[in-house]
Write a protein that holds these residues in place. Structure first.
Motif, PDB file in Angstrom:
ATOM      1  N   TYR A   8       0.834  -1.212   0.000  1.00  0.00           N
ATOM      2  CA  TYR A   8       0.000   0.000   0.000  1.00  0.00           C
ATOM      3  C   TYR A   8       0.864   1.256   0.000  1.00  0.00           C
ATOM      4  O   TYR A   8       0.500   2.268  -0.589  1.00  0.00           O
ATOM      5  CB  TYR A   8      -0.958  -0.015   1.185  1.00  0.00           C
ATOM      6  CG  TYR A   8      -1.970  -1.131   1.088  1.00  0.00           C
ATOM      7  CD1 TYR A   8      -3.024  -1.057   0.190  1.00  0.00           C
ATOM      8  CD2 TYR A   8      -1.850  -2.267   1.867  1.00  0.00           C
ATOM      9  CE1 TYR A   8      -3.949  -2.078   0.077  1.00  0.00           C
ATOM     10  CE2 TYR A   8      -2.770  -3.302   1.765  1.00  0.00           C
ATOM     11  CZ  TYR A   8      -3.809  -3.207   0.858  1.00  0.00           C
ATOM     12  OH  TYR A   8      -4.711  -4.226   0.737  1.00  0.00           O
ATOM     13  N   LEU A  32      -8.873   5.907  -1.498  1.00  0.00           N
ATOM     14  CA  LEU A  32      -9.274   4.510  -1.681  1.00  0.00           C
ATOM     15  C   LEU A  32      -8.156   3.557  -1.253  1.00  0.00           C
ATOM     16  O   LEU A  32      -8.417   2.519  -0.628  1.00  0.00           O
ATOM     17  CB  LEU A  32      -9.665   4.266  -3.143  1.00  0.00           C
ATOM     18  CG  LEU A  32     -10.910   5.011  -3.619  1.00  0.00           C
ATOM     19  CD1 LEU A  32     -11.127   4.807  -5.118  1.00  0.00           C
ATOM     20  CD2 LEU A  32     -12.136   4.580  -2.835  1.00  0.00           C
ATOM     21  N   ILE A  33      -6.914   3.908  -1.561  1.00  0.00           N
ATOM     22  CA  ILE A  33      -5.778   3.087  -1.135  1.00  0.00           C
ATOM     23  C   ILE A  33      -5.690   3.069   0.384  1.00  0.00           C
ATOM     24  O   ILE A  33      -5.456   2.022   1.003  1.00  0.00           O
ATOM     25  CB  ILE A  33      -4.458   3.611  -1.765  1.00  0.00           C
ATOM     26  CG1 ILE A  33      -4.483   3.404  -3.282  1.00  0.00           C
ATOM     27  CG2 ILE A  33      -3.249   2.918  -1.145  1.00  0.00           C
ATOM     28  CD1 ILE A  33      -3.367   4.118  -4.018  1.00  0.00           C
ATOM     29  N   LYS A  36      -8.313   0.720   1.817  1.00  0.00           N
ATOM     30  CA  LYS A  36      -7.916  -0.682   1.667  1.00  0.00           C
ATOM     31  C   LYS A  36      -6.813  -1.041   2.659  1.00  0.00           C
ATOM     32  O   LYS A  36      -6.821  -2.131   3.235  1.00  0.00           O
ATOM     33  CB  LYS A  36      -7.455  -0.945   0.239  1.00  0.00           C
ATOM     34  CG  LYS A  36      -8.582  -0.910  -0.765  1.00  0.00           C
ATOM     35  CD  LYS A  36      -8.070  -1.098  -2.179  1.00  0.00           C
ATOM     36  CE  LYS A  36      -9.186  -0.916  -3.196  1.00  0.00           C
ATOM     37  NZ  LYS A  36      -8.677  -0.959  -4.574  1.00  0.00           N
ATOM     38  N   GLN A  39      -8.304  -1.558   6.100  1.00  0.00           N
ATOM     39  CA  GLN A  39      -8.942  -2.866   6.213  1.00  0.00           C
ATOM     40  C   GLN A  39      -7.902  -3.968   6.350  1.00  0.00           C
ATOM     41  O   GLN A  39      -8.078  -4.902   7.127  1.00  0.00           O
ATOM     42  CB  GLN A  39      -9.833  -3.136   4.995  1.00  0.00           C
ATOM     43  CG  GLN A  39     -11.058  -2.257   4.952  1.00  0.00           C
ATOM     44  CD  GLN A  39     -11.811  -2.366   3.630  1.00  0.00           C
ATOM     45  OE1 GLN A  39     -11.321  -2.950   2.671  1.00  0.00           O
ATOM     46  NE2 GLN A  39     -13.005  -1.783   3.589  1.00  0.00           N
ATOM     47  N   ALA A  40      -6.806  -3.857   5.604  1.00  0.00           N
ATOM     48  CA  ALA A  40      -5.753  -4.877   5.663  1.00  0.00           C
ATOM     49  C   ALA A  40      -5.015  -4.842   7.002  1.00  0.00           C
ATOM     50  O   ALA A  40      -4.565  -5.883   7.483  1.00  0.00           O
ATOM     51  CB  ALA A  40      -4.761  -4.675   4.516  1.00  0.00           C
ATOM     52  N   TRP A  47      -2.802   0.602  11.788  1.00  0.00           N
ATOM     53  CA  TRP A  47      -2.940   1.467  10.620  1.00  0.00           C
ATOM     54  C   TRP A  47      -2.306   2.832  10.877  1.00  0.00           C
ATOM     55  O   TRP A  47      -1.620   3.382  10.023  1.00  0.00           O
ATOM     56  CB  TRP A  47      -4.420   1.609  10.264  1.00  0.00           C
ATOM     57  CG  TRP A  47      -4.698   2.398   9.022  1.00  0.00           C
ATOM     58  CD1 TRP A  47      -4.464   2.013   7.742  1.00  0.00           C
ATOM     59  CD2 TRP A  47      -5.253   3.708   8.935  1.00  0.00           C
ATOM     60  NE1 TRP A  47      -4.850   2.991   6.857  1.00  0.00           N
ATOM     61  CE2 TRP A  47      -5.340   4.044   7.563  1.00  0.00           C
ATOM     62  CE3 TRP A  47      -5.700   4.630   9.872  1.00  0.00           C
ATOM     63  CZ2 TRP A  47      -5.844   5.258   7.126  1.00  0.00           C
ATOM     64  CZ3 TRP A  47      -6.208   5.834   9.426  1.00  0.00           C
ATOM     65  CH2 TRP A  47      -6.269   6.143   8.067  1.00  0.00           C
TER      66      TRP A  47
END
Length: 158
Positions: A8, A32-33, A36, A39-40, A47
């Motif tokens: 990412y 958007l990245i 994602k 979520q990852a 995060w």
């Protein structure tokens, strides 16, 4: 680098180089990245740690990109008009209802304003909704319910 999130980081760097970092397309794609990646990452703290170590992005900037990308993706009709505005003006517009945002985004006079003038105009034209104070009767009812629950808990505890 946090395991599993390096991809990412590379995607954000590629996005930054492709869109030059100042356009609406860059903000939408990076948002958007970031979604994602969040979520990852799973845990929120993981995060946030990745934001500091990986892309080196400020937390408030990351959230701003996420909010803008969600708004643009849910209001696709506005995207064409929003591309003409600065990112600061877009941040101001996403707080409004879509029909009002579209009306302002189409106005050529507003597009010529500085970001600060634009923000002040929007604040005067669409002031925040006045929050009404709770009524005394509702407060008393809530207070009596809370006292009853505390009393019941104390009796059960004894």
């Amino acid at each position: 680098m946090i395991n599993g999130l390096g991809a990412y980081t590379r995607k954000l760097e590629a996005c930054r180089h492709r869109w030059n970092g100042r356009t609406l397309d860059y903000v939408v794609e990076s948002g958007l990245i970031l979604l994602k990646a969040r979520q990852a990452a799973g845990a929120r703290g993981r995060w946030l740690d990745w934001l500091e170590t990986g892309p080196g992005m400020d937390r408030s900037t990351a959230w701003r990109h996420v909010r803008i990308s969600k708004y643009v993706m849910s209001n696709v009709a506005l995207k064409h008009h929003l591309k003409k505005l600065s990112i600061s003006k877009v941040c101001t517009l996403i707080r409004l209802k879509p029909h009002r945002a579209l009306q302002l985004a189409r106005d050529s006079q507003l597009q010529k304003m500085s970001d600060i003038q634009f923000r002040r105009f929007v604040q005067r034209a669409f002031p925040p909704r006045i929050v009404r104070r709770p009524r005394t009767s509702n407060l008393m009812r809530s207070l009596l319910t809370a006292v009853g629950r505390v009393s019941k808990a104390v009796h059960e505890w004894e």
